[in-house]
Design a protein around this motif. Structure first.
Motif, short mmCIF file in Angstrom:
data_model
loop_
_atom_site.label_atom_id
_atom_site.label_comp_id
_atom_site.label_asym_id
_atom_site.label_seq_id
_atom_site.Cartn_x
_atom_site.Cartn_y
_atom_site.Cartn_z
N SER A 109 7.43 -22.52 -18.46
CA SER A 109 8.42 -21.45 -18.67
C SER A 109 9.41 -21.80 -19.77
CB SER A 109 9.16 -21.17 -17.36
OG SER A 109 9.86 -22.34 -16.93
N ASP A 110 9.54 -23.09 -20.12
CA ASP A 110 10.46 -23.48 -21.20
C ASP A 110 10.03 -22.91 -22.54
OD1 ASP A 110 11.98 -24.90 -19.44
OD2 ASP A 110 11.12 -26.85 -19.95
N LEU A 111 8.77 -22.51 -22.62
CA LEU A 111 8.25 -22.00 -23.89
C LEU A 111 8.46 -20.50 -24.05
CD1 LEU A 111 4.90 -24.02 -24.12
CD2 LEU A 111 7.14 -24.58 -25.09
N HIS A 112 9.11 -19.86 -23.11
CA HIS A 112 9.40 -18.42 -23.20
C HIS A 112 10.66 -18.24 -24.05
CE1 HIS A 112 6.83 -16.97 -19.62
NE2 HIS A 112 6.44 -18.19 -19.97
N GLU A 113 10.61 -18.68 -25.28
CA GLU A 113 11.76 -18.67 -26.16
C GLU A 113 11.36 -18.28 -27.58
OE1 GLU A 113 14.85 -19.04 -25.44
OE2 GLU A 113 14.72 -19.72 -23.36
N ASP A 114 12.40 -17.99 -28.37
CA ASP A 114 12.25 -17.67 -29.79
C ASP A 114 11.35 -16.44 -29.97
OD1 ASP A 114 12.52 -17.77 -32.49
OD2 ASP A 114 11.34 -19.58 -32.81
N VAL A 115 11.79 -15.33 -29.40
CA VAL A 115 11.06 -14.08 -29.53
C VAL A 115 11.21 -13.54 -30.95
CG1 VAL A 115 10.91 -11.68 -28.75
CG2 VAL A 115 11.32 -13.52 -27.11
N ARG A 116 10.10 -13.15 -31.53
CA ARG A 116 10.12 -12.57 -32.87
C ARG A 116 8.95 -11.62 -33.06
NH1 ARG A 116 10.63 -16.42 -37.16
NH2 ARG A 116 12.20 -17.30 -35.79
N PRO A 117 9.09 -10.67 -33.98
CA PRO A 117 7.97 -9.77 -34.27
C PRO A 117 6.77 -10.55 -34.80
CG PRO A 117 10.02 -8.89 -35.17
CD PRO A 117 10.31 -10.30 -34.73
N ALA A 118 5.60 -10.12 -34.41
CA ALA A 118 4.38 -10.78 -34.87
C ALA A 118 4.26 -10.67 -36.38
CB ALA A 118 3.16 -10.18 -34.19
N SER A 119 4.02 -11.80 -37.03
CA SER A 119 3.87 -11.84 -38.48
C SER A 119 2.42 -11.53 -38.86
CB SER A 119 4.25 -13.22 -39.00
OG SER A 119 3.26 -14.17 -38.61
N PRO A 120 2.14 -11.30 -40.14
CA PRO A 120 0.75 -11.13 -40.56
C PRO A 120 -0.13 -12.31 -40.17
CG PRO A 120 2.21 -10.40 -42.30
CD PRO A 120 3.09 -11.02 -41.25
N CYS A 121 0.45 -13.52 -40.11
CA CYS A 121 -0.34 -14.68 -39.70
C CYS A 121 -0.68 -14.61 -38.21
CB CYS A 121 0.41 -15.97 -40.01
SG CYS A 121 -0.59 -17.46 -39.84
N HIS A 122 0.27 -14.17 -37.38
CA HIS A 122 -0.02 -13.97 -35.96
C HIS A 122 -1.12 -12.93 -35.78
CE1 HIS A 122 4.32 -15.42 -35.23
NE2 HIS A 122 3.52 -16.36 -34.76
N VAL A 123 -1.03 -11.85 -36.54
CA VAL A 123 -2.04 -10.79 -36.44
C VAL A 123 -3.41 -11.33 -36.83
CG1 VAL A 123 -2.76 -8.55 -37.35
CG2 VAL A 123 -0.35 -8.96 -36.79
N ALA A 124 -3.45 -12.15 -37.88
CA ALA A 124 -4.72 -12.74 -38.30
C ALA A 124 -5.30 -13.65 -37.23
CB ALA A 124 -4.52 -13.53 -39.60
N ALA A 125 -4.43 -14.22 -36.39
CA ALA A 125 -4.89 -15.11 -35.31
C ALA A 125 -5.25 -14.34 -34.06
CB ALA A 125 -3.81 -16.13 -34.99
N GLY A 126 -5.04 -13.02 -34.01
CA GLY A 126 -5.47 -12.23 -32.87
C GLY A 126 -4.38 -11.50 -32.12
#
Length: 772
Positions: free
Chosen positions: A689-706
């Motif tokens: 649950s410690d990783l539920h941090e740093d929310v941000r809009p998905a970047s083109p790189c995130h989109v490329a990863a799925g």
């Protein structure tokens, strides 16, 4: 940029002497001055313009003793001749600096007399002269104070009131790098201020032990007056970036208007964080997501304004993509102000109108090399900027990996100063959609190679590099498949890749070669665009014309490589145990008997990644946003609900409060049937649950990863995929000995393509710098 010449200058007949003079050796100037008054008027200003450098060109062994004798002799020379000296450049004499105890009187007297001896002096460069008392300049005055002062590496501390000297009031360029003492005193006492330095545009303060508070005070003092700031080799951290954005970046935006070619930013009203600013997505066109629009190499059309008096040739507008990169070095500035040895000095009117002296509504050239800056903070800074940066240097950035996401072999309890450096998943921020004016970039090589720099105390550099390529690289390719390629930003003219390892398993070589091939392909496409244009059509951008590869020192010269199998002072069995305590994501932990590297995950190829990927998921539901309340202080709080999962994918309702208003975003929680990256991302979120941090809009790189387009992600969890949840093993001696020389690999590639007509030879400037 200078204004057009006057009517008289444009229509007068040019003397043939002006045409041939630049081609005559400087050794002939003295004799030519004796021919006639006409010849004297042409060649005397060229001979005396920069006398110390001119002496060096005449093969004279110049040092400080020679210079003091030269000054003594000049006191008896006519004032009209002394007025021809516009630059005193003693940098080449620094190696022969004399003992201060012997020549202290000469140095102080000479510095005090310089403005009177040379009444038209514009540039004074004293870098590296540790024994010259620069403070002697503080009490002097001049009819025309100099425009450039460079005193880097002078080791006598400056008095606080030095910056209040009348001699400095016209300075445009000031370099006080690598000098003793802090700049905090002059800033607090307002000696170093806009009032005393109203014309200052370029400030270099490298290696001054400057912390965030002092740097913040500097930014608050000068605000948008400076257009170039160099804070390299200081103690600057991420904390400075808020002040940098608030004080030194202009308002407004240079982005937009080129959606079909470059994509466009879609800002979400009411959604904002203190670090990232207003949330935005990159809305791609059919062309922009593959960087393949037919007009991507064409310069921008001219901008027109209603007022003819409005100056549009400054940083308030987007560059057209064709102009040469403006340089902020001492040599370039000296050339603008004084012309250089053997050249005629420009007129004062020309200098006054030059681009270098004009304000540019904030920082356009930013140097942040060798500081404690994270890649996340750098990405946030550029995303929050209005796109005005023309030159950015940040040679190394730290990957922000949470302690809970570090495996046993990387935990700070074992390696207190262990670091993972690089910049992953950030290729999109250097596209014109974010960095519309970027022309020169100096950055860690992982932007292109996806190979991070792993630094573990007491473990050899070779072993760390082997682990980085064998175990971390496949994870980086899975989580951040999109790398920077030339066509992502054809407006970029110069790229320097730093901290390139000298030795590699071969993967760094392959990725650098691939990049050079793409640069050659861009060259070919730009030439094709030029040939296809009809007369009167728009011009093309320059493209990537300069690639510089900066290598780290050769670790094979260190004794640790020859001592032992893994070059570590730690117990081998302990390292194996720490490596194996995390379960292997690739299907089983590694043991000491393992001899093959981990099989890479099934990820997209580099070609697929850089050409863009169609989104495999539909966009998420509409975001609930509350209207901001007026009059409330800016504040930020966060809470989130339990994950709402389905058999296919999950979303988390993440609540944030900003400036008195609460908004909700649906954060993508991974997918059981999606890409390998999204499945691993889901597993990490469920386990920690410690990783539920740093929310941000998905970047083109995130989109490329799925990740579905229009989604939000927990970047803390996504970034943790690089190291969390799998084991490693340390290389054996024969594996280290089998590593390849990256420098030789690049040489072999160049040798194999030059003059062979293969279409993959890069004809731009390829510069290689070896680390020592």
């Amino acid at each position: 940029m200078a204004h057009p010449p006057s009517y008289q200058d444009a229509t007068r007949r040019q003397d043939w002497l002006e045409l041939v003079a630049p081609y005559i050796p400087i050794s002939e100037y003295w004799d030519l001055c004796q021919v006639s008054k006409r010849f004297h008027a042409e060649f005397a200003p060229r001979l005396w313009n920069d006398p110390v450098v001119a002496g060096s060109l005449l093969n004279r062994d110049n040092d400080l003793e020679w210079f003091y004798g030269f000054l003594a002799a000049m006191r008896g020379v006519r004032k009209t001749t002394r007025a021809l000296v516009h630059s005193v450049d003693l940098r080449a004499c620094a190696a022969g600096t004399l003992e201060f105890s012997v020549y202290a009187t000469n140095s102080c007297r000479s510095l005090r007399e310089l403005p009177f001896t040379f009444p038209e002096l514009r540039c004074l460069l004293l870098d590296g002269h540790s024994n010259i008392d620069i403070g002697a300049l503080a009490g002097t005055t001049a009819r025309e104070p100099p425009l450039l002062l460079s005193i880097a590496q002078c080791q006598l501390q400056l008095p606080t009131q030095f910056f209040a000297s009348p001699l400095l009031r016209n300075l445009v360029y000031l370099d006080v790098s690598d000098m003793p003492g802090s700049l905090k005193g002059p800033l607090v006492q307002k000696a170093l201020s806009r009032a005393n330095l109203p014309a200052l545009r370029i400030l270099k303060a490298q290696g001054r032990e400057m912390d965030d508070s002092t740097a913040s005070l500097l930014l608050a003092t000068f605000k948008e007056q400076l257009w170039s700031l160099d804070l390299s080799r200081n103690k600057v951290t991420d904390k400075l970036f808020g002040d940098l954005h608030n004080y030194a970046f202009p308002a407004g935006s240079l982005r937009g208007g080129h959606a079909e070619v470059e994509g466009e930013l879609q800002y979400i009203e009411g959604q904002e964080t203190s670090s990232l600013g207003q949330f935005c997505f990159v809305r791609e066109s059919e062309w922009s997501k593959t960087f393949s629009h037919p007009a991507r190499f064409f310069v921008d059309s001219p901008e027109y304004t209603r007022s003819a008096a409005q100056d549009t040739l400054n940083n308030s507008t987007r560059l057209d993509g064709r102009a040469k990169a403006r340089r902020d070095s001492a040599d370039a500035t000296k050339l603008t102000f004084a012309g250089g040895a053997g050249n005629l000095p420009p007129s004062l009117e020309h200098i006054q109108d030059s681009d270098i002296r004009q304000p540019h509504q904030g920082i356009t050239h930013l140097h942040l090399n060798d500081n404690r800056i994270s890649s996340t903070a750098l990405v946030n800074l550029i995303m929050r900027s209005p796109g005005q940066l023309q030159q950015l240097e940040c040679d190394t950035t730290l990957l922000d990996i949470r302690e809970s996401a570090r495996p046993g072999w990387l935990r700070s309890s074992l390696f207190a100063s262990a670091t993972v450096s690089g910049i992953l998943g950030a290729a999109h921020i250097f596209r014109p959609v974010f960095s519309s004016n970027l022309q020169t970039l100096r950055i860690h090589h992982s932007l292109v190679t996806q190979v991070v720099t792993l630094d573990l105390p007491d473990v050899s550099k070779m072993a760390c590099q082997w682990v980085a390529e064998t175990f971390l690289l496949p994870r980086a390719e899975m989580a951040y498949p999109q790398v920077f390629v030339p066509d992502m930003n054809p407006r970029l003219q110069s790229l320097t890749l730093t901290h390139i390892p000298r030795w590699s398993t071969g993967k760094v070589i392959d990725k650098l070669v691939t990049f050079l091939k793409l640069a050659a392909e861009q060259e070919k496409e730009i030439q094709k665009s030029k040939r296809s244009m009809r007369r009167g059509d728009t011009a093309t951008v320059r493209g990537l014309r300069h690639v510089r590869l900066e290598f780290d020192p050769d670790p094979q010269e260190d004794e640790e490589v020859e001592n032992g199998e893994h070059g570590s002072d730690l117990d081998p069995e302990e390292l194996i145990r720490l490596a194996a305590e995390e379960f292997s994501f690739f299907g089983g932990s590694w043991s000491s008997s393992s001899s093959s590297s981990a099989p890479p995950p099934s990820v997209q190829t580099v070609t697929d990644a850089v050409r863009g990927v169609e989104a495999r998921h539909s966009a998420v539901e509409a975001v609930e946003v509350s209207e901001p309340r007026h009059g409330e202080q800016q504040q930020e709080s966060v809470r989130f609900s339990a994950a709402q999962s389905s058999s296919l994918s999950s979303y988390h309702k993440h609540y944030r409060a900003w400036n008195g208003s609460e908004f909700t975003v649906p954060v993508f929680g991974g997918s059981t049937t999606g890409s390998q990256a999204t499945r691993e991302y889901m597993r990490l979120l469920q386990k920690n649950s410690d990783l539920h941090e740093d929310v941000r809009p998905a970047s083109p790189c995130h989109v490329a990863a799925g990740v579905p387009e229009g989604s939000y992600v927990y970047e803390a969890a996504w970034r943790s995929m690089l190291t969390k949840g799998y084991g490693i093993r340390w290389p054996k001696r024969e594996e280290i000995r089998g590593m390849k020389d990256v420098l030789e690999g690049i040489k072999e590639f160049r040798k194999g393509t030059r003059g062979k007509g293969l279409g993959v030879h890069y004809d731009g400037v390829l510069e290689v710098v070896r680390g020592f």
